[in-house]
Every structure is written in C-alpha cells, then in structure tokens.
Design a protein around this motif. Structure first.
Motif, mmCIF file in Angstrom:
data_model
loop_
_atom_site.group_PDB
_atom_site.id
_atom_site.type_symbol
_atom_site.label_atom_id
_atom_site.label_comp_id
_atom_site.label_asym_id
_atom_site.label_seq_id
_atom_site.Cartn_x
_atom_site.Cartn_y
_atom_site.Cartn_z
ATOM 1 N N ALA A 62 19.971 4.935 65.506
ATOM 2 C CA ALA A 62 20.467 6.255 65.916
ATOM 3 C C ALA A 62 19.414 7.099 66.624
ATOM 4 C CB ALA A 62 20.988 7.007 64.690
ATOM 5 N N LEU A 63 18.204 6.606 66.786
ATOM 6 C CA LEU A 63 17.143 7.391 67.418
ATOM 7 C C LEU A 63 17.325 7.493 68.930
ATOM 8 C CD1 LEU A 63 14.044 5.861 65.590
ATOM 9 C CD2 LEU A 63 14.973 8.162 65.243
ATOM 10 N N LEU A 64 16.824 8.573 69.494
ATOM 11 C CA LEU A 64 16.727 8.661 70.940
ATOM 12 C C LEU A 64 15.711 7.638 71.445
ATOM 13 C CD1 LEU A 64 16.683 12.535 71.505
ATOM 14 C CD2 LEU A 64 18.571 10.954 71.994
ATOM 15 N N ALA A 65 15.905 7.195 72.684
ATOM 16 C CA ALA A 65 15.012 6.215 73.303
ATOM 17 C C ALA A 65 14.575 6.723 74.667
ATOM 18 C CB ALA A 65 15.715 4.868 73.440
ATOM 19 N N ILE A 66 13.521 6.126 75.216
ATOM 20 C CA ILE A 66 12.998 6.577 76.503
ATOM 21 C C ILE A 66 14.059 6.431 77.602
ATOM 22 C CG2 ILE A 66 12.000 4.328 77.061
ATOM 23 C CD1 ILE A 66 10.569 7.830 77.923
ATOM 24 N N SER A 67 14.980 5.498 77.444
ATOM 25 C CA SER A 67 16.040 5.307 78.437
ATOM 26 C C SER A 67 17.012 6.486 78.487
ATOM 27 C CB SER A 67 16.815 4.018 78.145
ATOM 28 O OG SER A 67 17.371 4.046 76.843
ATOM 29 N N ARG A 110 18.477 19.515 77.372
ATOM 30 C CA ARG A 110 18.628 19.620 75.914
ATOM 31 C C ARG A 110 20.058 19.306 75.492
ATOM 32 N NH1 ARG A 110 17.906 25.406 74.090
ATOM 33 N NH2 ARG A 110 20.113 25.443 74.626
ATOM 34 N N LYS A 111 21.038 19.842 76.206
ATOM 35 C CA LYS A 111 22.447 19.593 75.898
ATOM 36 C C LYS A 111 22.770 18.106 75.981
ATOM 37 C CE LYS A 111 27.137 20.847 77.346
ATOM 38 N NZ LYS A 111 27.944 21.675 78.297
ATOM 39 N N ASP A 112 22.275 17.446 77.027
ATOM 40 C CA ASP A 112 22.532 16.014 77.204
ATOM 41 C C ASP A 112 21.903 15.192 76.082
ATOM 42 O OD1 ASP A 112 23.341 13.658 78.979
ATOM 43 O OD2 ASP A 112 21.183 13.329 78.764
ATOM 44 N N LEU A 113 20.668 15.497 75.741
ATOM 45 C CA LEU A 113 19.981 14.743 74.695
ATOM 46 C C LEU A 113 20.630 14.955 73.329
ATOM 47 C CD1 LEU A 113 16.293 15.360 75.791
ATOM 48 C CD2 LEU A 113 17.581 13.225 75.996
ATOM 49 N N LEU A 114 21.066 16.171 73.050
ATOM 50 C CA LEU A 114 21.729 16.431 71.779
ATOM 51 C C LEU A 114 23.069 15.704 71.698
ATOM 52 C CD1 LEU A 114 20.987 20.232 71.237
ATOM 53 C CD2 LEU A 114 20.002 18.293 69.996
ATOM 54 N N ALA A 115 23.788 15.635 72.810
ATOM 55 C CA ALA A 115 25.050 14.893 72.818
ATOM 56 C C ALA A 115 24.802 13.413 72.541
ATOM 57 C CB ALA A 115 25.747 15.069 74.167
ATOM 58 N N ARG A 116 23.740 12.857 73.105
ATOM 59 C CA ARG A 116 23.397 11.459 72.858
ATOM 60 C C ARG A 116 22.999 11.247 71.394
ATOM 61 N NH1 ARG A 116 21.828 8.497 77.728
ATOM 62 N NH2 ARG A 116 22.178 9.825 79.558
ATOM 63 N N ALA A 152 20.328 14.067 62.111
ATOM 64 C CA ALA A 152 19.269 13.984 63.110
ATOM 65 C C ALA A 152 18.583 15.340 63.208
ATOM 66 C CB ALA A 152 19.838 13.589 64.468
ATOM 67 N N PHE A 153 17.254 15.328 63.215
ATOM 68 C CA PHE A 153 16.464 16.545 63.396
ATOM 69 C C PHE A 153 15.688 16.382 64.691
ATOM 70 C CE2 PHE A 153 12.523 19.052 62.554
ATOM 71 C CZ PHE A 153 13.122 20.300 62.491
ATOM 72 N N VAL A 154 15.928 17.283 65.649
ATOM 73 C CA VAL A 154 15.317 17.167 66.971
ATOM 74 C C VAL A 154 14.531 18.436 67.274
ATOM 75 C CG1 VAL A 154 15.706 16.618 69.394
ATOM 76 C CG2 VAL A 154 17.360 15.837 67.675
ATOM 77 N N ALA A 155 13.296 18.280 67.715
ATOM 78 C CA ALA A 155 12.448 19.414 68.087
ATOM 79 C C ALA A 155 12.145 19.342 69.579
ATOM 80 C CB ALA A 155 11.146 19.387 67.287
ATOM 81 N N PHE A 156 12.464 20.429 70.290
ATOM 82 C CA PHE A 156 12.170 20.548 71.716
ATOM 83 C C PHE A 156 11.012 21.532 71.856
ATOM 84 C CE2 PHE A 156 16.643 19.555 71.239
ATOM 85 C CZ PHE A 156 16.856 18.545 72.175
ATOM 86 N N VAL A 157 9.918 21.075 72.436
ATOM 87 C CA VAL A 157 8.703 21.886 72.536
ATOM 88 C C VAL A 157 8.404 22.153 74.000
ATOM 89 C CG1 VAL A 157 6.260 22.056 71.945
ATOM 90 C CG2 VAL A 157 7.825 20.793 70.441
ATOM 91 N N GLN A 158 8.202 23.413 74.336
ATOM 92 C CA GLN A 158 7.990 23.776 75.740
ATOM 93 C C GLN A 158 7.019 24.946 75.812
ATOM 94 O OE1 GLN A 158 9.597 22.323 78.486
ATOM 95 N NE2 GLN A 158 8.445 23.613 79.895
ATOM 96 N N GLY A 159 6.121 24.903 76.778
ATOM 97 C CA GLY A 159 5.222 26.017 76.991
ATOM 98 C C GLY A 159 5.780 26.998 78.001
ATOM 99 N N VAL A 160 5.518 28.276 77.807
ATOM 100 C CA VAL A 160 5.849 29.385 78.702
ATOM 101 C C VAL A 160 7.352 29.634 78.757
ATOM 102 C CG1 VAL A 160 5.548 30.408 80.981
ATOM 103 C CG2 VAL A 160 3.803 28.860 80.078
ATOM 104 N N ASP A 183 12.460 24.731 69.941
ATOM 105 C CA ASP A 183 13.865 24.722 69.549
ATOM 106 C C ASP A 183 14.068 23.610 68.526
ATOM 107 O OD1 ASP A 183 14.302 26.713 71.389
ATOM 108 O OD2 ASP A 183 15.139 25.378 72.919
ATOM 109 N N PHE A 184 14.485 23.984 67.314
ATOM 110 C CA PHE A 184 14.719 23.026 66.237
ATOM 111 C C PHE A 184 16.224 22.893 66.020
ATOM 112 C CE2 PHE A 184 10.558 24.926 65.183
ATOM 113 C CZ PHE A 184 9.779 23.770 65.169
ATOM 114 N N VAL A 185 16.732 21.676 66.115
ATOM 115 C CA VAL A 185 18.171 21.437 65.977
ATOM 116 C C VAL A 185 18.396 20.335 64.952
ATOM 117 C CG1 VAL A 185 20.324 20.906 67.172
ATOM 118 C CG2 VAL A 185 18.440 21.991 68.431
ATOM 119 N N SER A 186 19.288 20.587 63.994
ATOM 120 C CA SER A 186 19.700 19.542 63.065
ATOM 121 C C SER A 186 21.189 19.303 63.223
ATOM 122 C CB SER A 186 19.352 19.904 61.610
ATOM 123 O OG SER A 186 20.018 21.086 61.201
ATOM 124 N N ILE A 187 21.582 18.022 63.247
ATOM 125 C CA ILE A 187 22.971 17.616 63.457
ATOM 126 C C ILE A 187 23.370 16.678 62.327
ATOM 127 C CG2 ILE A 187 24.600 16.504 65.032
ATOM 128 C CD1 ILE A 187 22.501 16.935 67.263
#
Length: 217
Positions: A37-42, A201-207, A185-193, A174-178
C-alpha cells in the motif's frame, strides 16, 4: 541554509522511519499487505528521486505517532521522495486489529496535537543545528484535502517560521492520515517557503487511499 534545514526536517518527520521488517510481531502476510500500500517513485512526476529507507526503533512522545506504534499489527515506511527545491514526501502505512482501533489512530495522527508535537520536535532540531536561525511561533490549523479519501481522512497544516539575519523563511508541513477499514496511511508533505503543490498532493493522496484497500484484508 534552506536545503540543509529541509534535510534535517525530513530525517525527523517520521521518527526513525523503521521499515517494518524490524517488527517481529507482525506476520509475513500483515507486512506484505502494508508494504503493497506504500507510495512508490513511479507515482511521482519526472525528476523526483527517492532516498534509501532508514531503519531503527521508533521513539516519539507525540501522542498520535506513539499510539499508532503501540497498537499496530504491521507497518511499513516508504523511502523519502524528493522533488525540486524543497519538496519532500514521507509516508507510512499501518494495519491494526480492527476498524475501531484504526479510527482512533487516524484521528490522533491527523489532528493538530500530533502535528504540532512533530513540528515542535523539528523546530528544536533546527534550532540545535543552526546557530544563526531562530524559530518563530509555530501554528497548526485544519487542512481541507477534499472528500472521497478512504473511509475517513484528517489533515493538519503546520507552519514553522525560520528567522535569521540573512533571510526570513518558513517550513510548511501538511500531515494527512487516511483510513480504509483497519488500514491507515500517514503522509507528510514538507515544503519550504510556499505550500506543497495542491494538485500533486491531491493526486498522491488519491493513490495512497486507493492502495489502502491492499492493506485492509
């Protein structure tokens, strides 16, 4: 400075980032389910890269993460995915005894208390590692990630100001749990500035939500 800070933040955003194979209590079938169930580089656009998985025991006092680690039957952590500039994504998938436990965990992981705690830990790490940087007041607020993500989804945005003589900046997390059934699934999106790209983010969360069905059996 900004690149070095982001490396520190991403190394700590999922404490110790164990890969699941260290959990002797998890049966092979449980581990294979969360691994699938993990995200992959693809899943990422061209130009993104992945780092090696870190291993080690998880040691965190943040309530949501601690609860998830205590109650999990299996868990696995993906590599850290890195995009241009300061875009980073970290993800972990858990499997619990039943839906009731998973529901309790998803609320705790995605809520402001857990997000603020992780942000504060990261802030202390930055302050210890960068003598010229001071931290502004951390803020945490609910984040809308849309409907249709699994059976439930909870998200929080943490903004951490970084102040120095040279430049004032910030880190946005951005911390999201689904939850789907008994898988989370716990996903952390880290961004500077600037905030992480909302469309990506929407696409990755849907996957991530779609893949949770693989870990729910």
């Amino acid at each position: 400075m900004r690149t070095a800070l982001l490396a520190t933040l991403c190394a700590l955003a999922l404490p110790a980032c164990g890969d699941g194979e260290q959990d002797e209590a998890a049966a092979a079938g449980e581990f294979q389910a969360v691994e699938s169930a993990l995200l992959a580089i693809s899943d990422f656009p061209d130009g993104w890269t992945e780092s090696d998985r870190s291993t080690g025991d998880d040691d965190t006092t943040c309530e949501g993460m601690a609860l998830a680690e205590k109650r999990q039957r299996a868990r696995s952590t993906a590599p850290r995915f890195q995009g241009e500039l300061t875009s980073n994504v970290l993800t972990r998938v858990y499997r619990f005894e039943d839906e009731a436990v998973a529901g309790e965990v998803v609320d705790a992981l995605g809520g402001a208390g857990n997000a603020s705690c992780i942000g504060e830990d990261l802030g202390r790490a930055v302050a210890d590692g960068e003598e010229t940087v001071e931290l502004g007041e951390l803020s945490a607020k609910p984040l809308s990630v849309g409907d249709g993500l699994g059976d439930a989804a909870v998200a929080t945005r943490v903004t951490m100001p970084l102040l120095s003589d040279a430049i004032d900046s910030q880190i946005i997390l951005d911390f999201v749990s689904i939850r789907t059934g008994r898988a989370v699934a716990f996903v952390a999106f880290v961004q500077g500035v600037e905030p992480f790209d909302a469309a990506l983010r929407k696409d990755l969360l849907a996957r991530a939500a779609k893949r949770l069905g693989n870990a729910n059996g």
